[in-house]
Design an enzyme around this catalytic site. Sequence first.
Site, PDB file in Angstrom:
ATOM      1  N   GLY A  35       0.195  -2.330   4.959  1.00  0.00           N
ATOM      2  CA  GLY A  35       0.695  -1.301   4.418  1.00  0.00           C
ATOM      3  C   GLY A  35       1.769  -0.693   6.335  1.00  0.00           C
ATOM      4  O   GLY A  35       0.921  -1.105   7.127  1.00  0.00           O
ATOM      5  N   GLY A  37       3.747   2.113   6.917  1.00  0.00           N
ATOM      6  CA  GLY A  37       4.481   2.378   6.605  1.00  0.00           C
ATOM      7  C   GLY A  37       3.988   3.522   7.550  1.00  0.00           C
ATOM      8  O   GLY A  37       3.985   3.381   8.775  1.00  0.00           O
ATOM      9  N   PHE A  38       4.626   5.202   7.543  1.00  0.00           N
ATOM     10  CA  PHE A  38       3.782   5.567   8.669  1.00  0.00           C
ATOM     11  C   PHE A  38       2.522   5.447   9.456  1.00  0.00           C
ATOM     12  O   PHE A  38       2.673   5.419  10.121  1.00  0.00           O
ATOM     13  CB  PHE A  38       4.067   7.735   7.955  1.00  0.00           C
ATOM     14  CG  PHE A  38       5.428   7.828   7.845  1.00  0.00           C
ATOM     15  CD1 PHE A  38       5.984   8.373   8.346  1.00  0.00           C
ATOM     16  CD2 PHE A  38       5.603   8.322   6.535  1.00  0.00           C
ATOM     17  CE1 PHE A  38       7.087   9.297   8.165  1.00  0.00           C
ATOM     18  CE2 PHE A  38       7.313   8.373   5.890  1.00  0.00           C
ATOM     19  CZ  PHE A  38       8.296   9.111   7.463  1.00  0.00           C
ATOM     20  N   GLY A  39       1.517   6.227   8.191  1.00  0.00           N
ATOM     21  CA  GLY A  39      -0.009   5.199   9.256  1.00  0.00           C
ATOM     22  C   GLY A  39       0.442   3.988   9.258  1.00  0.00           C
ATOM     23  O   GLY A  39       0.033   3.647  10.777  1.00  0.00           O
ATOM     24  N   VAL A 103      -0.082  -7.424  -1.404  1.00  0.00           N
ATOM     25  CA  VAL A 103      -1.325  -7.595  -1.119  1.00  0.00           C
ATOM     26  C   VAL A 103      -2.313  -7.382  -3.062  1.00  0.00           C
ATOM     27  O   VAL A 103      -1.505  -6.772  -3.039  1.00  0.00           O
ATOM     28  CB  VAL A 103      -2.087  -6.078   0.101  1.00  0.00           C
ATOM     29  CG1 VAL A 103      -4.114  -6.751  -0.058  1.00  0.00           C
ATOM     30  CG2 VAL A 103      -2.001  -6.994   1.313  1.00  0.00           C
ATOM     31  N   GLU A 194      14.975  19.421  -3.499  1.00  0.00           N
ATOM     32  CA  GLU A 194      15.790  18.817  -2.209  1.00  0.00           C
ATOM     33  C   GLU A 194      16.492  18.078  -3.026  1.00  0.00           C
ATOM     34  O   GLU A 194      18.366  17.355  -3.357  1.00  0.00           O
ATOM     35  CB  GLU A 194      15.040  17.651  -1.559  1.00  0.00           C
ATOM     36  CG  GLU A 194      14.487  19.046  -0.470  1.00  0.00           C
ATOM     37  CD  GLU A 194      14.361  18.081   1.341  1.00  0.00           C
ATOM     38  OE1 GLU A 194      13.673  18.486   2.292  1.00  0.00           O
ATOM     39  OE2 GLU A 194      13.628  16.704   1.318  1.00  0.00           O
ATOM     40  N   ASP A 324      -1.968   8.710   2.507  1.00  0.00           N
ATOM     41  CA  ASP A 324      -1.907   8.566   1.055  1.00  0.00           C
ATOM     42  C   ASP A 324      -2.747   7.852   0.431  1.00  0.00           C
ATOM     43  O   ASP A 324      -3.532   8.590  -0.743  1.00  0.00           O
ATOM     44  CB  ASP A 324      -0.250   8.304   0.617  1.00  0.00           C
ATOM     45  CG  ASP A 324       0.520   9.281   1.462  1.00  0.00           C
ATOM     46  OD1 ASP A 324       0.096  10.247   1.265  1.00  0.00           O
ATOM     47  OD2 ASP A 324       2.055   9.272   0.495  1.00  0.00           O
ATOM     48  N   ALA A 339       3.445  13.231   4.852  1.00  0.00           N
ATOM     49  CA  ALA A 339       3.836  11.973   6.510  1.00  0.00           C
ATOM     50  C   ALA A 339       2.982  12.244   8.000  1.00  0.00           C
ATOM     51  O   ALA A 339       2.180  12.033   8.473  1.00  0.00           O
ATOM     52  CB  ALA A 339       4.860  12.007   6.648  1.00  0.00           C
TER      53      ALA A 339
HETATM   54  C1  LIG Z   1      10.957  10.913  -2.020  1.00  0.00           C
HETATM   55  C2  LIG Z   1       9.957  11.556  -1.136  1.00  0.00           C
HETATM   56  C3  LIG Z   1      10.096  12.716   0.191  1.00  0.00           C
HETATM   57  C4  LIG Z   1       8.987  12.899   0.884  1.00  0.00           C
HETATM   58  N1  LIG Z   1       8.942  14.138   1.635  1.00  0.00           N
HETATM   59  C5  LIG Z   1       8.453  14.133   2.474  1.00  0.00           C
HETATM   60  C6  LIG Z   1       8.621  15.242   3.496  1.00  0.00           C
HETATM   61  O1  LIG Z   1      10.164  15.991   3.319  1.00  0.00           O
HETATM   62  N2  LIG Z   1       7.506  15.025   4.552  1.00  0.00           N
HETATM   63  C7  LIG Z   1       6.930  14.422   4.888  1.00  0.00           C
HETATM   64  O2  LIG Z   1       5.831  14.883   5.043  1.00  0.00           O
HETATM   65  N3  LIG Z   1       5.859  13.509   3.467  1.00  0.00           N
HETATM   66  C8  LIG Z   1       6.779  13.380   2.804  1.00  0.00           C
HETATM   67  N4  LIG Z   1       6.569  12.677   1.641  1.00  0.00           N
HETATM   68  C9  LIG Z   1       5.152  11.849   2.066  1.00  0.00           C
HETATM   69  C10 LIG Z   1       5.352  10.944   3.053  1.00  0.00           C
HETATM   70  O3  LIG Z   1       6.331   9.666   2.769  1.00  0.00           O
HETATM   71  C11 LIG Z   1       4.064   9.610   2.098  1.00  0.00           C
HETATM   72  O4  LIG Z   1       2.605  11.320   2.940  1.00  0.00           O
HETATM   73  C12 LIG Z   1       3.522   8.990   3.393  1.00  0.00           C
HETATM   74  O5  LIG Z   1       5.242   7.850   3.672  1.00  0.00           O
HETATM   75  C13 LIG Z   1       1.981   8.286   4.030  1.00  0.00           C
HETATM   76  O6  LIG Z   1       1.732   7.857   4.863  1.00  0.00           O
HETATM   77  P1  LIG Z   1       1.063   6.375   4.465  1.00  0.00           P
HETATM   78  O7  LIG Z   1       1.531   5.167   5.384  1.00  0.00           O
HETATM   79  O8  LIG Z   1       0.119   6.952   3.557  1.00  0.00           O
HETATM   80  O9  LIG Z   1       2.194   5.040   3.338  1.00  0.00           O
HETATM   81  P2  LIG Z   1       3.550   3.968   3.222  1.00  0.00           P
HETATM   82  O10 LIG Z   1       4.870   4.874   3.934  1.00  0.00           O
HETATM   83  O11 LIG Z   1       3.720   4.811   1.567  1.00  0.00           O
HETATM   84  O12 LIG Z   1       2.946   3.556   3.747  1.00  0.00           O
HETATM   85  C14 LIG Z   1       3.111   2.060   2.893  1.00  0.00           C
HETATM   86  C15 LIG Z   1       3.146   1.306   2.603  1.00  0.00           C
HETATM   87  O13 LIG Z   1       2.521   0.071   1.942  1.00  0.00           O
HETATM   88  C16 LIG Z   1       3.208  -1.149   1.208  1.00  0.00           C
HETATM   89  N5  LIG Z   1       1.978  -1.545   0.263  1.00  0.00           N
HETATM   90  C17 LIG Z   1       1.867  -0.427  -0.810  1.00  0.00           C
HETATM   91  N6  LIG Z   1       1.511  -1.662  -1.433  1.00  0.00           N
HETATM   92  C18 LIG Z   1       1.314  -2.262  -0.709  1.00  0.00           C
HETATM   93  C19 LIG Z   1       0.822  -3.969  -1.303  1.00  0.00           C
HETATM   94  N7  LIG Z   1       0.132  -3.744  -1.991  1.00  0.00           N
HETATM   95  N8  LIG Z   1       1.276  -5.201  -0.340  1.00  0.00           N
HETATM   96  C20 LIG Z   1       1.688  -4.848   0.500  1.00  0.00           C
HETATM   97  N9  LIG Z   1       2.127  -3.932   1.385  1.00  0.00           N
HETATM   98  C21 LIG Z   1       1.445  -2.637   0.078  1.00  0.00           C
HETATM   99  C22 LIG Z   1       4.459  -0.381   1.395  1.00  0.00           C
HETATM  100  O14 LIG Z   1       5.707  -1.241   1.007  1.00  0.00           O
HETATM  101  C23 LIG Z   1       4.742   0.752   2.134  1.00  0.00           C
HETATM  102  O15 LIG Z   1       5.011   0.728   3.260  1.00  0.00           O
HETATM  103  C24 LIG Z   1       7.727  11.659   0.467  1.00  0.00           C
HETATM  104  C25 LIG Z   1       7.308  11.210   0.227  1.00  0.00           C
HETATM  105  C26 LIG Z   1       7.987  10.610  -0.886  1.00  0.00           C
HETATM  106  C27 LIG Z   1       8.241   9.152  -2.175  1.00  0.00           C
END
Ligand SMILES: Cc1cc2nc3c(=O)[nH]c(=O)nc-3n(C[C@H](O)[C@H](O)[C@H](O)COP(=O)(O)OP(=O)(O)OC[C@H]3O[C@@H](n4cnc5c(N)ncnc54)[C@H](O)[C@@H]3O)c2cc1C
Length: 430
Positions: A35, A37-39, A103, A194, A324, A339
Amino acid sequence: MTDVSTSTQSAATLGQQAGLATRPAAGRPTVVIVGAGFGGLRAARALRKAPVDVILLDRHNYHLFQPLLYQVATAGLEPEQIAKPVRSILRRQRNLEFRMVEVTGLDAEARRIITAEGPVPYDHLILAVGGETNYFALESIPRHGFGLKDVPDAIRIRNHVLRQFEHAMLEANAERRRALLTFVVVGGGPTGVEMAGALSELIRLVLVKDYPRLNIKDVRVLLLEATDRLLASMPARLREAAAETLWRKHVEVRFGAAVSDYDGDRVLLKGGEVIPARSLIWAAGAKAVALTARLGLPTSRQGRVPVGPTLQVPGHPEISVIGDAAYLEAAGEPLPMMAPVAIQILRALRAEPPVAFRYRDPGSLATIGRNAAVAYIRGIGFTGFPAWVVWLVVHIIQLIGFRNKLFVLLNWAWDYFFFERAARLITTMD
Ligand SMILES: Cc1cc2nc3c(=O)[nH]c(=O)nc-3n(C[C@H](O)[C@H](O)[C@H](O)COP(=O)(O)OP(=O)(O)OC[C@H]3O[C@@H](n4cnc5c(N)ncnc54)[C@H](O)[C@@H]3O)c2cc1C
């Protein structure tokens, strides 16, 4: 949400905690992060000077700033302004290799993550796979409505909304025309609020100029919330201010309105009421990605993987779950799927000796279109223009990449002064 600065010392600590620093220098241990993403991105950056090889896996080749996805869906921003290729973000990190793969599973005994392109062995695994839309088993919703989780979702919504206006121009029947111009947003959390505010402004400030022959009275934007409140984590005064602002921006806010079915033409509410609408956008729930159920690890509420206070999976100290996808409670409540959790959690990973994670709530913000927002930061609540400015600044700071910051700022300034939305293109066929 604050950025996490990296330091050599903290990066090395993360390696030590993962049991990596104790391995012979000849065979550098491999940390696999799933992943970007943010984390995952923060974890990768934190390891940039650690004596490890990092393999970062993601199904996409970009890091996405999800909080601004609704602006892509409402034609305010282009997708590339809120996303950045992972390879370009991390290109200077010598100990990192990025692989774009899906994955599909985990062999925890053999310490291998399973991907569509074959297994990848690891010494330490960091799962940062994030979440997906939760439709609460209402199967008709994803079939006929729209979720908002990724770039294709946002583009689909944009195409669909704009196309409804084109269809409405050609529709002679008044009832069918009103259904084409009725947009239902479900869920009164920050994303729903929003989205509804931005959609109403797109229509009332911009599309009204593109479609002068359409009667604006035929247009409805509804925000349906099953409980009796919007933005549940905010104090009552701010919740009421948010609802009032939405009404002022012509969004019909309905409380106690739980959706039970949708067939693409009619939204059915639990009480039996039917709302004719050709558009339904679901912003009513989130859960961990379905992958967490296929890893052979225990899962908890919302499919999240329970972790100990140091974010390691009980019985598997070599596996950490962050963001998440992780389930951890603070003061008897699950940590929100936000996030800041994904970012702050990294601080606990770095601490030496390992410390129990403590979530510090940085506050919440929700914008409701032009000049309007609600903010609750460190026990202080404020609304209107000041909250809107704080929202703008926070989001610009958090966007990744100078180019994205600059283009988003220019875009917002242009739209603000000229009442425009540049990205109103329909890019797919019906
Ligand atoms: C529309 C929307 C608005 C939001 N607004 C806010 C906000 O205003 N403020 C806030 O704090 N939070 C907000 N959030 C929540 C925030 O985006 C999440 O809490 C944050 O992204 C979590 O980070 P993460 O690293 O856990 O996961 P993510 O940032 O979701 O990253 C997960 C990554 O894992 C990858 N992945 C997943 N499954 C697989 C797989 N099987 N194989 C390979 N790669 C995979 C994905 O492609 C992604 O890049 C919002 C979310 C959404 C959907």
